[in-house]
Design an enzyme around this catalytic site. Structure first.
Site, mmCIF file in Angstrom:
data_model
loop_
_atom_site.group_PDB
_atom_site.id
_atom_site.type_symbol
_atom_site.label_atom_id
_atom_site.label_comp_id
_atom_site.label_asym_id
_atom_site.label_seq_id
_atom_site.Cartn_x
_atom_site.Cartn_y
_atom_site.Cartn_z
ATOM 1 N N LEU A 159 -27.601 20.932 -13.408
ATOM 2 C CA LEU A 159 -28.498 19.946 -12.799
ATOM 3 C C LEU A 159 -28.305 18.666 -13.603
ATOM 4 O O LEU A 159 -28.110 18.722 -14.826
ATOM 5 C CB LEU A 159 -29.957 20.410 -12.894
ATOM 6 C CG LEU A 159 -30.348 21.644 -12.069
ATOM 7 C CD1 LEU A 159 -31.786 22.053 -12.347
ATOM 8 C CD2 LEU A 159 -30.146 21.381 -10.580
ATOM 9 N N ASP A 160 -28.374 17.523 -12.943
ATOM 10 C CA ASP A 160 -28.221 16.249 -13.652
ATOM 11 C C ASP A 160 -29.312 16.117 -14.709
ATOM 12 O O ASP A 160 -30.374 16.736 -14.590
ATOM 13 C CB ASP A 160 -28.346 15.071 -12.670
ATOM 14 C CG ASP A 160 -27.253 15.096 -11.623
ATOM 15 O OD1 ASP A 160 -26.185 15.680 -11.884
ATOM 16 O OD2 ASP A 160 -27.485 14.526 -10.532
ATOM 17 N N ILE A 161 -29.076 15.234 -15.661
ATOM 18 C CA ILE A 161 -30.049 15.057 -16.751
ATOM 19 C C ILE A 161 -31.425 14.642 -16.208
ATOM 20 O O ILE A 161 -32.461 15.044 -16.734
ATOM 21 C CB ILE A 161 -29.518 14.063 -17.818
ATOM 22 C CG1 ILE A 161 -30.431 14.049 -19.046
ATOM 23 C CG2 ILE A 161 -29.311 12.671 -17.268
ATOM 24 C CD1 ILE A 161 -29.802 13.508 -20.299
#
Ligand code: URA
Length: 243
Positions: A101-103
């Site tokens: 998952l993106d930051i």
């Protein structure tokens, strides 16, 4: 396996502490107190208890994490907190996140050392459903919804140079969030890089908040707060086909 190694897998203490605990008679194997750390046990068949609690050996480990924002979906990182840093109390050897998952994305992340399961969940051929809660800058028109649902050009190309449209998806329109941003659930069956953000961009919109709610049969536990985790339940393991 040596008894002290077995107990170490349950994070009961350091090797030194475990030696001490054994000396104090806190561990039994098949009903007999065992005080020596180098005794060999059959981890699959012996009944091993510590302080009266049976320790169930499992080859692999599975945790559901509510990934918070500002944490990276990596096992090591020089700068940022990683998802493994959040499992501080566990034996994290061999654990990896099943996908990224993106930051700035939060939500469901499975961490496991079961590489075959990770492969099954991420294989593009398996088309595992992922449900995202997406807060967006402006409402979607019916045309936007139909474009997202049919498959959209997010700038990916196939080897033959043709456009690699996203697979058909589903959009469910929800109530606005407290800031007045429209909210949708987007159900996709693949996991391309920044896929949700790029899909919304492709219809002239923008993601302002993104949260993964589910992946295949695994649903984010509402009792978890961002940063919290728990082992998967027997039902969840069964639903994933690992039990
Ligand atoms: N799609 C995105 O754009 N970001 C994520 O983190 C997950 C899916």
């Amino acid at each position: 396996m040596r008894l002290d190694k077995f107990l170490g897998e349950f994070n009961i203490g350091t090797r030194k502490q475990i030696k001490e605990y054994l000396k104090n008679g806190r561990c039994s194997v098949n009903g007999e107190i065992v005080t020596k750390p180098d005794v060999h046990v059959d981890e699959k068949n012996d009944c091993i208890s510590f302080d009266g609690n049976i320790l169930q050996y499992s080859k692999f480990h599975y945790y559901m994490l509510y990934k918070p924002q500002d944490v990276v979906s990596a096992t090591t990182d020089g700068r940022n907190t990683t998802v493994l840093d959040l499992l501080a109390g566990e034996n994290i050897k061999g654990l990896s996140p099943a996908g990224r998952l993106d930051i700035d994305t939060e939500g469901l992340l499975l961490l496991t050392d079961d590489g075959a399961l990770i492969h099954r969940l991420l294989s593009p051929k398996k088309h595992v459903d992922k449900v995202y809660e997406v807060h967006i800058r402006k409402p979607l028109s019916d045309k936007d919804i139909s474009t997202l649902e049919k498959g959209v050009n997010i700038g990916d190309y196939k080897d033959d140079g043709s456009i690699d449209y996203t697979l058909p998806a589903r959009v469910e329109v929800k109530d606005e969030d407290t800031d007045g941003n429209p909210v949708i659930h987007l159900i996709i069956h693949e996991g391309r890089f920044h896929q949700v953000k790029r899909m919304l961009e492709a219809v002239g919109n923008e993601v302002v908040f993104l949260k993964r709610l589910s992946m295949g049969p695994l649903v984010l536990d509402e009792k978890l707060s961002p940063g919290e985790y728990r082992p998967l339940s027997d039902d969840e393991l069964e639903a994933l086909g690992v039990q």
